[in-house]
Design an enzyme around this catalytic site. Structure first.
Site, PDB file in Angstrom:
ATOM      1  N   HIS A 180       0.757  -1.185  -0.044  1.00 23.48           N
ATOM      2  CA  HIS A 180       0.193   0.021   0.027  1.00 23.48           C
ATOM      3  C   HIS A 180       0.932   1.295   0.128  1.00 23.48           C
ATOM      4  O   HIS A 180       1.833   1.315   0.960  1.00 23.48           O
ATOM      5  CB  HIS A 180      -0.830   0.109   1.184  1.00 23.48           C
ATOM      6  N   CYS A 181       0.601   2.212  -1.016  1.00 20.05           N
ATOM      7  CA  CYS A 181       1.640   3.242  -1.203  1.00 20.05           C
ATOM      8  C   CYS A 181       0.779   4.524  -0.733  1.00 20.05           C
ATOM      9  O   CYS A 181      -0.180   4.862  -1.025  1.00 20.05           O
ATOM     10  CB  CYS A 181       2.089   3.463  -2.627  1.00 20.05           C
ATOM     11  N   ILE A 182       1.213   5.356   0.317  1.00 21.01           N
ATOM     12  CA  ILE A 182       0.445   6.481   1.003  1.00 21.01           C
ATOM     13  C   ILE A 182       0.701   7.568  -0.116  1.00 21.01           C
ATOM     14  O   ILE A 182      -0.308   8.429   0.083  1.00 21.01           O
ATOM     15  CB  ILE A 182       1.014   6.786   2.329  1.00 21.01           C
ATOM     16  N   ASN A 185      -2.236   6.986  -2.238  1.00 20.85           N
ATOM     17  CA  ASN A 185      -3.466   6.500  -1.570  1.00 20.85           C
ATOM     18  C   ASN A 185      -4.132   5.383  -2.176  1.00 20.85           C
ATOM     19  O   ASN A 185      -5.442   5.520  -2.240  1.00 20.85           O
ATOM     20  CB  ASN A 185      -4.371   7.672  -1.561  1.00 20.85           C
TER      21      ASN A 185
END
Length: 351
Positions: A180-182, A185
Protein backbone atom coordinates in the site's frame (compact mmCIF):
# COMPACT_ATOMS: atom_id res chain seq x y z
CA UNK A 1 31.63 28.87 6.34
CA UNK A 2 28.50 28.88 8.50
CA UNK A 3 26.26 28.47 5.47
CA UNK A 4 28.43 25.68 4.12
CA UNK A 5 28.28 23.90 7.48
CA UNK A 6 24.49 24.23 7.52
CA UNK A 7 24.23 22.72 4.06
CA UNK A 8 26.61 19.90 5.04
CA UNK A 9 24.38 19.07 8.02
CA UNK A 10 21.36 19.13 5.69
CA UNK A 11 23.10 16.67 3.34
CA UNK A 12 24.15 14.33 6.16
CA UNK A 13 20.65 14.25 7.68
CA UNK A 14 19.00 13.51 4.33
CA UNK A 15 21.50 10.76 3.44
CA UNK A 16 21.16 9.21 6.90
CA UNK A 17 17.37 9.12 6.63
CA UNK A 18 17.58 7.57 3.16
CA UNK A 19 20.04 4.91 4.37
CA UNK A 20 17.86 4.03 7.38
CA UNK A 21 14.71 3.80 5.26
CA UNK A 22 16.47 1.50 2.77
CA UNK A 23 17.98 -0.70 5.50
CA UNK A 24 14.93 -1.14 7.71
CA UNK A 25 12.16 -1.00 5.10
CA UNK A 26 9.61 -3.74 5.72
CA UNK A 27 10.88 -4.64 9.20
CA UNK A 28 8.63 -4.51 12.23
CA UNK A 29 11.29 -3.11 14.58
CA UNK A 30 13.06 -0.03 13.26
CA UNK A 31 15.13 2.77 14.85
CA UNK A 32 12.33 5.21 14.00
CA UNK A 33 9.84 3.17 16.02
CA UNK A 34 12.24 2.71 18.93
CA UNK A 35 13.05 6.44 19.07
CA UNK A 36 9.37 7.39 18.80
CA UNK A 37 8.39 4.97 21.60
CA UNK A 38 11.18 6.26 23.85
CA UNK A 39 10.17 9.88 23.28
CA UNK A 40 6.52 8.98 23.92
CA UNK A 41 7.35 7.31 27.26
CA UNK A 42 9.52 10.22 28.40
CA UNK A 43 7.05 12.94 27.45
CA UNK A 44 3.85 11.11 28.42
CA UNK A 45 3.81 12.37 32.09
CA UNK A 46 4.07 15.97 30.89
CA UNK A 47 1.61 15.87 27.98
CA UNK A 48 -2.14 16.22 28.63
CA UNK A 49 -4.19 13.09 28.01
CA UNK A 50 -6.40 14.83 25.45
CA UNK A 51 -3.32 15.87 23.46
CA UNK A 52 -1.94 12.31 23.52
CA UNK A 53 -5.26 10.93 22.25
CA UNK A 54 -5.44 13.60 19.56
CA UNK A 55 -1.92 12.82 18.34
CA UNK A 56 -2.61 9.07 18.34
CA UNK A 57 -5.80 9.55 16.34
CA UNK A 58 -4.02 11.88 13.94
CA UNK A 59 -1.14 9.47 13.35
CA UNK A 60 -3.53 6.55 12.98
CA UNK A 61 -5.61 8.45 10.43
CA UNK A 62 -2.50 9.58 8.59
CA UNK A 63 -0.77 6.22 8.20
CA UNK A 64 -3.45 3.57 8.79
CA UNK A 65 -6.49 5.02 7.01
CA UNK A 66 -6.97 6.14 3.44
CA UNK A 67 -6.55 9.89 3.07
CA UNK A 68 -5.27 12.41 0.56
CA UNK A 69 -2.69 14.10 2.81
CA UNK A 70 0.38 12.70 1.05
CA UNK A 71 -1.12 13.37 -2.36
CA UNK A 72 -1.46 17.04 -1.42
CA UNK A 73 2.08 17.01 0.03
CA UNK A 74 3.37 15.48 -3.20
CA UNK A 75 1.69 18.19 -5.26
CA UNK A 76 2.97 20.92 -2.91
CA UNK A 77 6.60 19.77 -3.18
CA UNK A 78 6.20 19.52 -6.93
CA UNK A 79 4.73 23.01 -7.10
CA UNK A 80 7.59 24.48 -5.03
CA UNK A 81 10.27 22.79 -7.15
CA UNK A 82 8.71 23.77 -10.47
CA UNK A 83 7.92 27.26 -9.20
CA UNK A 84 11.55 27.89 -8.29
CA UNK A 85 12.76 26.30 -11.53
CA UNK A 86 10.40 28.39 -13.66
CA UNK A 87 10.93 31.62 -11.72
CA UNK A 88 14.72 31.65 -11.59
CA UNK A 89 16.45 28.80 -13.43
CA UNK A 90 14.40 29.07 -16.62
CA UNK A 91 15.27 32.75 -17.10
CA UNK A 92 18.98 32.21 -16.39
CA UNK A 93 19.07 29.31 -18.85
CA UNK A 94 17.45 31.43 -21.57
CA UNK A 95 20.08 34.13 -20.99
CA UNK A 96 22.74 31.46 -21.46
CA UNK A 97 21.19 30.41 -24.80
CA UNK A 98 19.87 27.06 -23.58
CA UNK A 99 17.49 25.76 -26.24
CA UNK A 100 13.76 25.74 -25.64
CA UNK A 101 13.75 22.06 -26.54
CA UNK A 102 15.99 21.27 -23.57
CA UNK A 103 14.00 23.52 -21.26
CA UNK A 104 10.71 21.93 -22.30
CA UNK A 105 11.82 18.41 -21.27
CA UNK A 106 10.95 18.83 -17.53
CA UNK A 107 7.47 20.13 -18.42
CA UNK A 108 6.81 17.27 -20.84
CA UNK A 109 7.90 14.80 -18.18
CA UNK A 110 5.64 16.59 -15.69
CA UNK A 111 2.64 15.97 -17.95
CA UNK A 112 3.58 12.29 -18.37
CA UNK A 113 4.17 11.90 -14.64
CA UNK A 114 0.85 13.54 -13.78
CA UNK A 115 -1.04 11.14 -16.05
CA UNK A 116 0.70 8.10 -14.54
CA UNK A 117 0.14 9.49 -11.04
CA UNK A 118 -3.56 9.79 -11.80
CA UNK A 119 -3.68 6.18 -13.05
CA UNK A 120 -1.92 4.94 -9.91
CA UNK A 121 -4.50 6.70 -7.75
CA UNK A 122 -7.67 5.76 -9.64
CA UNK A 123 -6.97 2.29 -11.09
CA UNK A 124 -8.40 -0.64 -9.16
CA UNK A 125 -5.39 -2.74 -8.09
CA UNK A 126 -7.29 -6.00 -8.46
CA UNK A 127 -9.78 -6.24 -5.62
CA UNK A 128 -10.81 -9.77 -4.73
CA UNK A 129 -14.61 -10.01 -4.67
CA UNK A 130 -17.15 -12.81 -4.37
CA UNK A 131 -18.22 -12.30 -7.99
CA UNK A 132 -14.69 -12.52 -9.39
CA UNK A 133 -13.17 -14.91 -6.89
CA UNK A 134 -13.61 -18.14 -8.89
CA UNK A 135 -11.68 -16.69 -11.80
CA UNK A 136 -9.04 -15.07 -9.60
CA UNK A 137 -8.37 -18.38 -7.83
CA UNK A 138 -7.28 -19.88 -11.16
CA UNK A 139 -4.73 -17.21 -12.12
CA UNK A 140 -1.80 -18.38 -9.97
CA UNK A 141 -0.99 -21.76 -8.41
CA UNK A 142 -0.32 -21.94 -4.69
CA UNK A 143 3.35 -22.29 -3.80
CA UNK A 144 2.37 -24.00 -0.49
CA UNK A 145 5.02 -21.98 1.26
CA UNK A 146 3.66 -18.46 1.56
CA UNK A 147 0.29 -19.14 -0.07
CA UNK A 148 -1.87 -22.17 0.69
CA UNK A 149 -5.12 -23.37 -0.89
CA UNK A 150 -8.41 -23.07 0.96
CA UNK A 151 -7.24 -20.42 3.44
CA UNK A 152 -9.94 -17.77 4.00
CA UNK A 153 -9.22 -14.12 4.74
CA UNK A 154 -10.10 -13.50 8.42
CA UNK A 155 -11.53 -10.09 7.52
CA UNK A 156 -13.19 -10.55 4.12
CA UNK A 157 -14.21 -14.18 4.78
CA UNK A 158 -13.27 -14.98 1.16
CA UNK A 159 -10.90 -17.72 0.08
CA UNK A 160 -7.58 -16.01 -0.65
CA UNK A 161 -6.20 -16.47 -4.18
CA UNK A 162 -2.48 -17.17 -4.42
CA UNK A 163 -0.33 -14.02 -4.09
CA UNK A 164 -3.20 -11.99 -2.63
CA UNK A 165 -3.17 -10.17 0.69
CA UNK A 166 -5.64 -8.19 2.75
CA UNK A 167 -4.75 -4.50 3.00
CA UNK A 168 -5.72 -3.16 6.41
CA UNK A 169 -5.65 0.42 5.11
CA UNK A 170 -7.99 -0.14 2.16
CA UNK A 171 -9.86 -2.96 3.96
CA UNK A 172 -9.87 -5.30 0.98
CA UNK A 173 -7.98 -8.27 -0.40
CA UNK A 174 -5.87 -7.42 -3.45
CA UNK A 175 -4.81 -9.79 -6.20
CA UNK A 176 -1.01 -10.05 -6.56
CA UNK A 177 -0.62 -7.60 -3.68
CA UNK A 178 2.62 -5.59 -3.69
CA UNK A 179 2.18 -2.92 -1.01
CA UNK A 180 0.00 0.00 0.00
CA UNK A 181 1.52 3.32 -1.11
CA UNK A 182 0.50 6.34 0.96
CA UNK A 183 1.78 8.69 -1.78
CA UNK A 184 -0.90 7.50 -4.22
CA UNK A 185 -3.45 6.58 -1.51
CA UNK A 186 -3.99 3.20 -3.12
CA UNK A 187 -2.84 -0.40 -3.05
CA UNK A 188 -0.48 -1.65 -5.73
CA UNK A 189 -1.55 -4.94 -7.21
CA UNK A 190 -1.99 -6.83 -10.44
CA UNK A 191 -3.82 -4.05 -12.29
CA UNK A 192 -1.73 -0.96 -11.46
CA UNK A 193 1.84 -2.08 -10.70
CA UNK A 194 2.79 -1.22 -14.30
CA UNK A 195 1.64 2.37 -13.81
CA UNK A 196 3.57 2.64 -10.55
CA UNK A 197 6.85 1.48 -12.10
CA UNK A 198 6.45 3.93 -14.97
CA UNK A 199 5.49 6.64 -12.46
CA UNK A 200 8.70 6.09 -10.49
CA UNK A 201 10.76 6.25 -13.69
CA UNK A 202 9.04 9.45 -14.79
CA UNK A 203 9.66 11.15 -11.43
CA UNK A 204 13.34 10.14 -11.60
CA UNK A 205 13.62 11.48 -15.15
CA UNK A 206 11.78 14.65 -14.19
CA UNK A 207 14.01 15.35 -11.17
CA UNK A 208 17.12 14.36 -13.13
CA UNK A 209 16.36 16.69 -16.05
CA UNK A 210 15.70 19.63 -13.72
CA UNK A 211 18.90 18.87 -11.78
CA UNK A 212 20.98 18.73 -14.98
CA UNK A 213 19.62 22.03 -16.25
CA UNK A 214 20.09 23.67 -12.85
CA UNK A 215 23.64 22.33 -12.51
CA UNK A 216 24.45 23.52 -16.04
CA UNK A 217 23.13 26.98 -15.17
CA UNK A 218 25.27 27.19 -12.02
CA UNK A 219 28.34 25.97 -13.92
CA UNK A 220 27.87 28.64 -16.58
CA UNK A 221 27.39 31.26 -13.86
CA UNK A 222 30.77 30.29 -12.32
CA UNK A 223 32.56 30.24 -15.67
CA UNK A 224 31.14 33.58 -16.79
CA UNK A 225 32.02 35.27 -13.50
CA UNK A 226 35.66 34.19 -13.69
CA UNK A 227 35.39 32.99 -10.10
CA UNK A 228 37.80 30.09 -10.68
CA UNK A 229 40.61 32.56 -11.50
CA UNK A 230 39.93 34.83 -8.52
CA UNK A 231 41.51 34.92 -5.07
CA UNK A 232 40.47 36.02 -1.58
CA UNK A 233 41.99 37.01 1.77
CA UNK A 234 41.70 34.35 4.49
CA UNK A 235 41.41 34.97 8.25
CA UNK A 236 45.19 35.30 8.62
CA UNK A 237 45.40 37.94 5.91
CA UNK A 238 46.92 35.53 3.39
CA UNK A 239 45.80 35.62 -0.23
CA UNK A 240 44.33 32.28 -1.28
CA UNK A 241 43.29 30.97 -4.66
CA UNK A 242 39.56 30.31 -4.94
CA UNK A 243 38.95 26.58 -4.58
CA UNK A 244 35.88 24.33 -4.84
CA UNK A 245 34.69 25.12 -1.29
CA UNK A 246 34.95 28.85 -1.90
CA UNK A 247 33.06 28.52 -5.21
CA UNK A 248 30.35 26.42 -3.56
CA UNK A 249 29.95 28.90 -0.70
CA UNK A 250 29.71 31.74 -3.23
CA UNK A 251 26.98 29.90 -5.12
CA UNK A 252 25.17 29.13 -1.88
CA UNK A 253 25.19 32.79 -0.86
CA UNK A 254 24.30 34.05 -4.35
CA UNK A 255 21.64 31.45 -5.27
CA UNK A 256 20.53 29.91 -1.93
CA UNK A 257 17.10 28.72 -3.09
CA UNK A 258 18.49 27.28 -6.31
CA UNK A 259 21.25 25.38 -4.47
CA UNK A 260 18.77 23.92 -1.97
CA UNK A 261 16.44 22.98 -4.81
CA UNK A 262 19.31 21.28 -6.64
CA UNK A 263 20.19 19.29 -3.52
CA UNK A 264 16.56 18.26 -3.08
CA UNK A 265 16.28 17.19 -6.73
CA UNK A 266 19.48 15.13 -6.58
CA UNK A 267 18.34 13.32 -3.43
CA UNK A 268 14.89 12.63 -4.86
CA UNK A 269 16.40 11.36 -8.09
CA UNK A 270 18.87 9.04 -6.33
CA UNK A 271 16.33 7.74 -3.80
CA UNK A 272 13.60 7.03 -6.34
CA UNK A 273 16.11 5.65 -8.84
CA UNK A 274 17.10 3.02 -6.28
CA UNK A 275 13.45 2.31 -5.49
CA UNK A 276 12.60 2.06 -9.20
CA UNK A 277 15.51 -0.33 -9.81
CA UNK A 278 14.29 -2.47 -6.91
CA UNK A 279 10.81 -2.69 -8.44
CA UNK A 280 12.30 -3.39 -11.88
CA UNK A 281 14.22 -6.28 -10.34
CA UNK A 282 11.03 -7.60 -8.75
CA UNK A 283 9.28 -7.34 -12.13
CA UNK A 284 12.08 -9.25 -13.86
CA UNK A 285 11.87 -12.15 -11.39
CA UNK A 286 8.05 -11.97 -11.03
CA UNK A 287 8.02 -11.20 -7.33
CA UNK A 288 6.13 -8.63 -5.28
CA UNK A 289 7.41 -6.51 -2.42
CA UNK A 290 5.15 -8.48 -0.08
CA UNK A 291 6.68 -11.77 -1.26
CA UNK A 292 10.21 -10.37 -1.07
CA UNK A 293 9.70 -9.28 2.55
CA UNK A 294 8.14 -12.60 3.51
CA UNK A 295 10.76 -14.57 1.58
CA UNK A 296 13.56 -13.35 3.85
CA UNK A 297 12.54 -15.87 6.51
CA UNK A 298 9.39 -17.61 5.43
CA UNK A 299 8.14 -20.72 7.19
CA UNK A 300 4.90 -22.49 6.54
CA UNK A 301 2.21 -21.12 8.79
CA UNK A 302 0.20 -24.34 8.65
CA UNK A 303 2.97 -26.94 8.96
CA UNK A 304 5.50 -27.40 11.74
CA UNK A 305 8.71 -28.81 10.24
CA UNK A 306 10.19 -29.40 13.69
CA UNK A 307 7.37 -31.80 14.46
CA UNK A 308 7.32 -34.68 11.93
CA UNK A 309 4.02 -36.01 13.16
CA UNK A 310 2.28 -32.68 12.80
CA UNK A 311 3.90 -32.09 9.45
CA UNK A 312 2.75 -35.43 8.12
CA UNK A 313 -0.86 -34.69 9.00
CA UNK A 314 -0.81 -31.15 7.59
CA UNK A 315 -3.33 -30.13 4.93
CA UNK A 316 -0.66 -28.19 3.03
CA UNK A 317 0.16 -31.12 0.77
CA UNK A 318 3.53 -31.85 -0.80
CA UNK A 319 6.36 -29.49 0.01
CA UNK A 320 7.19 -26.99 -2.73
CA UNK A 321 10.37 -27.10 -4.76
CA UNK A 322 12.52 -24.91 -2.52
CA UNK A 323 15.37 -24.99 -5.04
CA UNK A 324 13.40 -22.37 -6.98
CA UNK A 325 13.81 -19.12 -5.15
CA UNK A 326 11.37 -17.33 -7.46
CA UNK A 327 8.42 -19.69 -7.63
CA UNK A 328 6.32 -17.61 -10.04
CA UNK A 329 9.10 -16.63 -12.45
CA UNK A 330 8.44 -17.69 -16.05
CA UNK A 331 11.40 -16.04 -17.72
CA UNK A 332 12.36 -12.40 -17.96
CA UNK A 333 10.22 -11.42 -20.97
CA UNK A 334 7.14 -13.30 -19.84
CA UNK A 335 7.52 -11.78 -16.36
CA UNK A 336 7.61 -8.28 -17.84
CA UNK A 337 4.64 -9.14 -20.03
CA UNK A 338 2.72 -10.21 -16.95
CA UNK A 339 3.38 -6.82 -15.33
CA UNK A 340 2.33 -4.70 -18.30
CA UNK A 341 -0.40 -7.07 -19.53
CA UNK A 342 -1.86 -8.59 -16.34
CA UNK A 343 -3.15 -12.14 -16.47
CA UNK A 344 -6.91 -12.44 -16.81
CA UNK A 345 -9.08 -14.87 -14.83
CA UNK A 346 -9.80 -18.17 -16.52
CA UNK A 347 -13.54 -18.73 -16.90
CA UNK A 348 -14.64 -22.31 -17.34
CA UNK A 349 -17.15 -22.90 -20.09
CA UNK A 350 -20.31 -24.75 -19.27
CA UNK A 351 -20.77 -27.99 -21.19
Amino acid sequence: MDFLTLFAVYVVVILTCIALVCKYSGQQQTPFGVIFNCISRVTAPFVPVWLQRLSQRSLHGLFHQRNHTFIYLHLLLELLAYGEFSYEVFGFCRDMDTTLTSLSVPYILLAVKTYLFYLCITTDPGTVTQAKMSGQLSIYPYDRRMFHPGVPCPTCQLVKPARSKHCRVCDRCVQRFDHHCIWVNNCLGARNTRYFILYLMSVCAMAGSMALLTGDMLLHAVLRSGLLRSSYMDGQGQRQQAGPLFVFQHLFLTFPRIVFMLGFLVFVCLLLAGYALFHCYLALVNQTSNEWYKGRGTVCQHCHPNNPATSADSHCGPAPDRSRRHFYSRGMWRNLGEIFFPLCPVHKKDN
